[in-house]
Design a protein around this motif. Structure first.
Motif, mmCIF file in Angstrom:
data_model
loop_
_atom_site.group_PDB
_atom_site.id
_atom_site.type_symbol
_atom_site.label_atom_id
_atom_site.label_comp_id
_atom_site.label_asym_id
_atom_site.label_seq_id
_atom_site.Cartn_x
_atom_site.Cartn_y
_atom_site.Cartn_z
ATOM 1 N N ASP A 298 -5.922 -1.226 -4.846
ATOM 2 C CA ASP A 298 -5.411 -1.777 -3.590
ATOM 3 C C ASP A 298 -6.452 -2.677 -2.930
ATOM 4 O O ASP A 298 -7.362 -2.182 -2.264
ATOM 5 C CB ASP A 298 -5.008 -0.647 -2.644
ATOM 6 N N GLU A 299 -6.331 -3.959 -3.144
ATOM 7 C CA GLU A 299 -7.230 -4.945 -2.521
ATOM 8 C C GLU A 299 -8.693 -4.524 -2.664
ATOM 9 O O GLU A 299 -9.436 -4.473 -1.682
ATOM 10 C CB GLU A 299 -6.873 -5.126 -1.044
ATOM 11 N N THR B 292 0.837 -1.205 0.000
ATOM 12 C CA THR B 292 0.000 0.000 0.000
ATOM 13 C C THR B 292 0.867 1.248 0.000
ATOM 14 O O THR B 292 0.550 2.247 -0.659
ATOM 15 C CB THR B 292 -0.941 -0.009 1.227
#
Ligand SMILES: Nc1ncnc2c1ncn2[C@@H]1O[C@H](COP(=O)(O)OP(=O)(O)OP(=O)(O)O)[C@@H](O)[C@H]1O
Ligand SMILES: [Mg+2]
Length: 272
Positions: free
Chosen positions: A189-190, A59
């Protein structure tokens, strides 16, 4: 996908070089060294998946690219522009807000938590940025919002409010909103990890479509290994702020060389 030759000095002359380049990037929070002289490059049009254990810096890499964080050392280049410096009268000086805004315009990001504006309709969520930041006409922004909602399968929801949508639908709107800015780079991001399991496939299908129908450069953090295998040209395995291993999805998922990669993938497959 072959990477461009990047030997020699980087800088504004780097046209034709990589779209993204991390050069000896160091990121620390206090004593915690998160990225350790990290080097990697991403070519225009390339889709790269970042995997690795929690806390390995994935991240942080995306947040640095979004200029939400700054490096402690090293340089990040986007299309030949440094995120920390700009050229003025032939000299490199610290980047100002205008420079950062210009670089940031090239980049769209979708996070784990759907962060739509809750008090705006889906239409407004998607048209706000293009109209106010890019100066696109309302008509054009509206047309593009409709086209993008078609792409993510939510045209019927154009006048709904985010609270009236499921998490999966909100995330598909968030993808449409990011694409409405016509970014060169999309950071993910995810994006499915906060979703109920039955909603995951719909969002991943949308991203597969984006990958297939655009030449947008994608950096994607995900634990969805099947998806990563389908869409990415390259997989980077991170461990403790360094790249432990990189390769094609076939190689990394099918025949990982590093013990660290093997144990990580085994753990993900057992819990996922
Ligand atoms: N704002 C912050 N302040 C202090 N430490 C931070 C901050 N953001 C991240 N960190 C630390 O940096 C390290 C890397 O965090 P990062 O969020 O990049 O990991 P990650 O690989 O994305 O992990 P996960 O898979 O859990 O999302 C962690 O040790 C984290 O605690
Ligand atoms: Mg993370």
């Amino acid at each position: 996908m072959p990477l461009s030759d990047t030997t020699g000095a980087p800088g504004p002359e780097a046209a034709g070089g990589p779209l993204i380049r991390f050069e000896k990037v160091v990121k620390r929070y206090g004593d915690n060294v998160v990225l350790r002289e990290l080097d990697f490059e991403v070519a225009a049009g390339e889709r790269v998946t970042l995997i690795g254990p929690s806390g390995s810096g994935k991240t942080t890499i995306l947040r640095l690219l979004m200029t939400l964080e700054t490096v402690n050392d090293g340089v990040i280049w986007v299309n030949g522009d440094s995120l920390s410096h700009m050229e003025r009268n032939g000299k490199l000086v610290p980047a100002n807000e205008a420079h950062l805004r210009r670089v940031r315009k090239k980049i769209g990001m979708v996070f784990q938590q759907f962060n739509l504006f809750p008090n705006m309709s889906v239409r407004k969520n998607i048209t706000e940025g293009p109209v106010h930041t890019l100066g696109v006409s309302k008509e054009e922004a509206n047309q593009r919002a409709e086209d993008l909602l078609e792409l993510v399968g939510l045209k019927a929801k154009i006048d709904a409010h985010p609270t009236q949508l499921s998490g999966g639908q909100q995330q598909r709107v968030a993808i449409a909103r990011a694409l409405a800015m016509r970014p060169e780079i999309l950071l993910l991001d995810e994006v499915t990890s906060a979703l109920d399991p039955e909603l995951v496939a719909g969002v991943l299908d949308v991203l597969r479509d984006v990958a297939q129908t655009t030449d947008i450069t994608m950096l994607c953090v995900t634990h969805e290994m099947g998806f990563a295998r389908d869409v990415s040209h390259r997989v980077l395995m991170f461990d403790a702020g360094r790249i432990a291993e990189e390769g094609t999805p076939e190689q990394i998922f099918g025949d990982p060389r590093e013990e660290r990669t093997r144990t990580f993938l085994k753990a993900v497959l057992e819990t996922g």
